[in-house]
Design a protein around this motif. Structure first.
Motif, PDB file in Angstrom:
ATOM      1  N   SER A 197       0.975  -1.165  -0.018  1.00 62.96           N
ATOM      2  CA  SER A 197      -0.077  -0.046  -0.403  1.00 62.96           C
ATOM      3  C   SER A 197       0.801   1.102  -0.223  1.00 62.96           C
ATOM      4  CB  SER A 197      -0.781   0.144   1.372  1.00 62.96           C
ATOM      5  OG  SER A 197      -1.673  -0.771   1.243  1.00 62.96           O
ATOM      6  N   ILE A 198       0.043   2.477  -0.069  1.00 67.93           N
ATOM      7  CA  ILE A 198       1.018   3.233  -0.667  1.00 67.93           C
ATOM      8  C   ILE A 198       1.015   4.806  -0.165  1.00 67.93           C
ATOM      9  CG2 ILE A 198       2.059   5.267  -1.664  1.00 67.93           C
ATOM     10  CD1 ILE A 198       3.350   2.920  -3.041  1.00 67.93           C
ATOM     11  N   THR A 199       1.631   5.095   1.082  1.00 69.67           N
ATOM     12  CA  THR A 199       0.717   6.350   1.892  1.00 69.67           C
ATOM     13  C   THR A 199       1.407   7.532   1.270  1.00 69.67           C
ATOM     14  OG1 THR A 199      -0.011   5.613   3.116  1.00 69.67           O
ATOM     15  CG2 THR A 199       0.560   7.483   4.201  1.00 69.67           C
ATOM     16  N   VAL A 200       0.565   8.938   0.699  1.00 67.68           N
ATOM     17  CA  VAL A 200       0.910   9.977   0.235  1.00 67.68           C
ATOM     18  C   VAL A 200       1.635  10.754   1.318  1.00 67.68           C
ATOM     19  CG1 VAL A 200       0.430  12.001  -0.558  1.00 67.68           C
ATOM     20  CG2 VAL A 200      -0.538   9.398  -1.614  1.00 67.68           C
ATOM     21  N   LEU A 201       2.335  11.729   1.117  1.00 64.96           N
ATOM     22  CA  LEU A 201       2.483  12.555   2.795  1.00 64.96           C
ATOM     23  C   LEU A 201       2.565  14.110   1.918  1.00 64.96           C
ATOM     24  CD1 LEU A 201       2.541  10.369   4.022  1.00 64.96           C
ATOM     25  CD2 LEU A 201       5.063   9.470   4.180  1.00 64.96           C
TER      26      LEU A 201
END
Lengths: 316, 316
Positions: A91-95
């Motif tokens: 999963s990718i978390t945008v920061l």
DNA sequence: ATGAAAGCGCTAACAC
DNA sequence: GTGTTAGCGCTTTCAT
């Protein structure tokens, strides 16, 4: 809350056994496995991944640090990352940081907090010395080259690209070329751009450089400024095809012909560029993102350079 | 691993006290608070958020389900979500499904797994009945209208928009209008589009409808097909300005004039549209995303409609 | 004001 | 094969 304990009690087995069927361990009697599975299905139970992560110390989650969430360049890298993550089941978390130093550090500390297995930095505002300590807690890779060997890099050789581009412009007969950027001299790439310019054309006259350009409108306004100069440029190198598009439109609005009266070169091969026939130097940012993802999950510290290419259309 | 226990020992206090200074509790002697804080700073310690989440049962993390990660429409909604999340101090996890049913359910179960506080569904492939159960584990909001009251909605009235648009085209004198979509009849919005068309123009002749259009090239090819028809349309309603741009370019390539020979109307007010002067119906997807975010974090089940608007430029 | 201790939901030795 | 048990790093009663 229906947890592993509840399932164990209902199935008349220990939590261990439940855990074993959950994780497809061997050494579980087929009979017990069946009954446990039945209860699990009936109860529509799924394990608390948070608890699992806590123990495993791994999350299969990668963070992507991005200054703005509405900038084509960063979007492209993000897309590259996303492309790969789907394949590899991460999963990718945008920061998004808005280049706020504290925010950036806060995100980095998500590594320490065991919230993220790794972080991809598309662009940063803190210096590397502040970032380095976090490499102890997880893999961090940069989309900008750095010598620090604890940082993996998926990067483009911006300086070479800028040099090539300006040389290309010079070869086309331009000596008065202007350019735009998103950020000012605090940005590494702006500095490289300046250096390359100087290398090819010599000293830069300040009116030929405009920063804070991101969108179409910015390009339009930049075009207006640049083309109103008494000694106006014969070519403009825009930081993105959207910006270039804005310049193109302004030029047309005052009946200047592209490329005859003013040559325009964009960047990143965006849709608007193909639509308006704007030549563009494509840094293949999507590939940069894809490669960056590969580096993080492999905890690799390699430095991998992604090639750029100049796409010729009719604006130059 | 330096954890709360270590800090407690170093400061010569209990873990409770450390926890208290960490959480700014009252009833901690200023003296002890100072020494604990000092150790925390020295050790560069940050708490393991995973453990905190485990206890609190909250993550301050919102997931956004998106079919593709390279589609302007979904990107716009994502940007809206991202905009708000920065303000409110939430993290956003991007969940790309490629319209895979299992993947979609897997993501939904992240709610159950306590990995996400809520989920925003920009587009789905499972039916609502399969999705509903997950509303028990966290807030789920949709960017498409649904009657189910356990689902909050930040949506646009697509049917009304399509009706308006076709009527607008009709008022401009067009009776032979073609249109394109990303997905086929399995998509709710395609169905609505069809219905609206029928309402305004009557039965649709199948050559006037093309699906699987996403990017500029798709638009170019669609344009080629549509404009090669013996009985060709006088107007095309494209699903996005990028697609519209491709059509525009094809039209120009065969020396057809826009809008005289062929009128072109895009969607979503994308940069390429302003660059090429393409009229566009803007569904304000960024606002849809922003509103959706507000709904999830407030665990609201309201149905909020976002207005659309037709932006007139020169392609029609 | 402060600390001991009981969990949160799960995994992984270790014993049987 | 299966269960007991000790944690993972933290919060939160409940005493003191």
């Amino acid at each position: 809350m229906t947890n592993i304990k509840v399932i164990a009690k209902m199935a008349g087995v220990s939590v261990t056994t439940v855990s074993r069927v959950l994780n497809n361990h061997k050494y579980v009697a087929e009979e017990k496995r069946a009954i446990v599975q039945k209860i699990i299905d009936e109860m529509n139970y799924t394990p608390n991944k948070n608890a699992i992560d806590l123990i495993r110390g791994e999350t299969r989650m990668i963070g992507v640090i991005i200054p703005y969430n509405n900038n084509q360049a960063f979007d492209q890298m993000l897309h590259g990352v996303l492309n790969q993550s789907v394949e590899r089941d991460y999963s990718i978390t945008v920061l998004p940081t808005k280049y706020n130093k504290d925010k950036e550090i806060e995100y980095l500390s998500m590594l320490k907090n065991k919230l993220l297995d790794g972080i991809i930095i598309t662009s940063r505002t803190n210096n590397w010395e502040s970032i380095l300590p976090y490499t102890n807690y997880g893999s961090v890779v940069s989309c900008e080259y750095t010598d620090h060997q604890e940082i993996g890099c998926s990067y483009i050789d911006r300086y070479a690209s800028y040099l090539d581009t300006f040389q290309y412009l010079k070869d086309k007969g331009h000596s008065k070329v202007a350019f735009t950027t998103v950020r000012g001299m605090e940005s590494m790439s702006t500095k490289q751009l300046m250096a390359a310019y100087k290398e090819v054309f010599g000293e830069l006259q300040s009116e030929f450089y405009l920063s804070d350009c991101s969108r179409f409108e910015d390009g339009y306004n930049a075009g207006k400024k640049l083309l109103s100069l008494k000694k106006r440029p014969t070519a403009i190198y825009a930081n993105g095809d959207e910006v270039a598009g804005g310049m193109y439109q302004y030029a047309q609005s005052i009946n200047m012909r592209v490329p005859d009266d003013i040559a325009i070169l964009g960047q990143e091969n965006q849709p608007i560029g193909v639509g308006m026939g704007i030549s563009s130097v494509d840094h293949q940012l999507i590939k940069v993102g894809e490669q960056a993802f590969d580096l993080v999950i492999n905890k690799s510290r390699q430095k991998i350079q992604i090639p750029y290419r100049i796409i010729e259309r009719s604006s130059i």
